[in-house]
Scaffold this motif. Structure first.
Motif, PDB file in Angstrom:
ATOM      1  N   UNK A 127       0.830  -1.202   0.000  1.00  0.00           N
ATOM      2  CA  UNK A 127       0.000   0.000   0.000  1.00  0.00           C
ATOM      3  C   UNK A 127       0.863   1.249   0.000  1.00  0.00           C
ATOM      4  N   UNK A 128       0.386   2.261  -0.696  1.00  0.00           N
ATOM      5  CA  UNK A 128       1.009   3.581  -0.630  1.00  0.00           C
ATOM      6  C   UNK A 128       0.062   4.572   0.037  1.00  0.00           C
ATOM      7  N   UNK A 129      -0.913   4.056   0.782  1.00  0.00           N
ATOM      8  CA  UNK A 129      -1.871   4.932   1.444  1.00  0.00           C
ATOM      9  C   UNK A 129      -2.755   5.682   0.470  1.00  0.00           C
ATOM     10  N   UNK A 130      -2.899   5.136  -0.731  1.00  0.00           N
ATOM     11  CA  UNK A 130      -3.706   5.795  -1.747  1.00  0.00           C
ATOM     12  C   UNK A 130      -2.949   6.852  -2.522  1.00  0.00           C
ATOM     13  N   UNK A 131      -1.675   7.072  -2.169  1.00  0.00           N
ATOM     14  CA  UNK A 131      -0.918   8.141  -2.804  1.00  0.00           C
ATOM     15  C   UNK A 131      -0.459   7.840  -4.212  1.00  0.00           C
ATOM     16  N   UNK A 132      -0.105   6.578  -4.472  1.00  0.00           N
ATOM     17  CA  UNK A 132       0.407   6.214  -5.798  1.00  0.00           C
ATOM     18  C   UNK A 132       0.119   4.738  -6.051  1.00  0.00           C
ATOM     19  N   UNK A 133      -1.131   4.397  -6.382  1.00  0.00           N
ATOM     20  CA  UNK A 133      -1.490   2.987  -6.590  1.00  0.00           C
ATOM     21  C   UNK A 133      -0.645   2.298  -7.651  1.00  0.00           C
ATOM     22  N   UNK A 134      -0.265   3.033  -8.694  1.00  0.00           N
ATOM     23  CA  UNK A 134       0.554   2.435  -9.738  1.00  0.00           C
ATOM     24  C   UNK A 134       1.913   2.007  -9.219  1.00  0.00           C
ATOM     25  N   UNK A 135       2.468   2.780  -8.297  1.00  0.00           N
ATOM     26  CA  UNK A 135       3.761   2.417  -7.724  1.00  0.00           C
ATOM     27  C   UNK A 135       3.619   1.203  -6.816  1.00  0.00           C
ATOM     28  N   UNK A 136       2.497   1.125  -6.088  1.00  0.00           N
ATOM     29  CA  UNK A 136       2.244  -0.062  -5.259  1.00  0.00           C
ATOM     30  C   UNK A 136       2.206  -1.309  -6.133  1.00  0.00           C
ATOM     31  N   UNK A 137       1.580  -1.200  -7.307  1.00  0.00           N
ATOM     32  CA  UNK A 137       1.522  -2.337  -8.226  1.00  0.00           C
ATOM     33  C   UNK A 137       2.913  -2.701  -8.725  1.00  0.00           C
ATOM     34  N   UNK A 138       3.737  -1.696  -8.972  1.00  0.00           N
ATOM     35  CA  UNK A 138       5.108  -1.957  -9.431  1.00  0.00           C
ATOM     36  C   UNK A 138       5.903  -2.693  -8.353  1.00  0.00           C
ATOM     37  N   UNK A 139       5.771  -2.247  -7.087  1.00  0.00           N
ATOM     38  CA  UNK A 139       6.472  -2.922  -5.986  1.00  0.00           C
ATOM     39  C   UNK A 139       5.969  -4.351  -5.845  1.00  0.00           C
ATOM     40  N   UNK A 140       4.655  -4.537  -5.960  1.00  0.00           N
ATOM     41  CA  UNK A 140       4.078  -5.877  -5.913  1.00  0.00           C
ATOM     42  C   UNK A 140       4.680  -6.776  -6.986  1.00  0.00           C
ATOM     43  N   UNK A 141       4.817  -6.244  -8.187  1.00  0.00           N
ATOM     44  CA  UNK A 141       5.380  -7.029  -9.287  1.00  0.00           C
ATOM     45  C   UNK A 141       6.860  -7.334  -9.052  1.00  0.00           C
ATOM     46  N   UNK A 142       7.577  -6.391  -8.439  1.00  0.00           N
ATOM     47  CA  UNK A 142       8.981  -6.646  -8.099  1.00  0.00           C
ATOM     48  C   UNK A 142       9.085  -7.794  -7.093  1.00  0.00           C
TER      49      UNK A 142
END
Length: 224
Positions: A127-142
């Motif tokens: 989670x990014x606290x709603x700040x950057x969902x796309x980045x959360x997805x990138x971290x998840x994929x990493x």
């Protein structure tokens, strides 16, 4: 925004999504995977959601949102492209005491949805606290590049060991020590390489000679 990460059991429970686009689809698929009963309220649905409705996998109210649509829900999602509708959904949810995810305005909601990686019963949420969902997805994929299916298989083994320990011994401190040592051992690497002989030796060394894959119910050929 600082949030408390929790896991909620929605199996067999009603969750309402207001919205029928791509965001609603992603929320819906995640909820179905968790066993929720999903109702979607939207005048128009994307192709995947319509297919789910046709298959009976979700309930569909194909019309605009109306006050009262959240009745009986344990969670709600405001996922339309109309901020006014999302605000109305949030207001109803708050009035009813229903946790709500407002996808276009996280501060207005009471929770946000993390990017999720599932490996069997192992669930990793970012989670990014709603700040950057796309980045959360990138971290998840990493993370997905590092945590493979072997972790799901290892979890099955550890679960079987824990159940056997609880049945065989009432010494909680002893059980905790064994499970700690097993969790620290390179079991996933052994599973990944299918080195079941080394895995058996490790289980026996830490937990005892009765804790082999065969004794735990896993044959060598069909080991998890």
């Amino acid at each position: 925004m600082t949030l408390l990460p929790i896991s909620i059991n929605v199996s067999g429970r009603l969750v309402t999504i207001v919205g029928g686009g791509g965001v609603a689809r992603r929320k819906c698929l995640s909820l179905l995977e968790a066993g929720a009963r999903v109702t979607v309220v939207a005048p128009r649905l994307d192709e995947r959601l319509m297919k789910l409705a046709d298959e009976g996998a979700i309930c569909l109210a194909q019309r605009p949102y109306a006050d009262g649509d959240l009745a009986g829900s344990v969670l709600a999602y405001a996922a339309t492209d109309d901020p006014a509708v999302n605000r109305a959904v949030a207001e109803e949810a708050h009035n009813r005491g229903i946790p709500v995810d407002v996808t276009d305005d996280p501060e207005r909601g009471s929770f946000t949805s993390p990017a999720v990686l599932r490996r069997g019963d192992l669930v990793i949420a970012v989670s990014t606290g709603g700040g950057a969902p796309g980045f959360a997805a990138r971290v998840r994929d990493d993370i997905a590049e590092i945590i493979g299916q072997e972790y799901a298989e290892t979890l099955l083994i550890l679960g079987a060991i824990r159940e056997k320990l609880l049945t065989a011994s009432k010494n909680a401190a002893y059980n905790k020590h064994i499970l700690h040592d097993l969790s620290a051992a390179p079991l996933p690497e052994m599973v990944r390489s299918r080195n079941f002989e080394e895995l058996d030796r490790t289980l026996a060394r830490i937990a005892g000679p009765d804790f082999t894959l065969e004794n735990l119910g896993f044959g060598r050929k069909d080991s998890p």
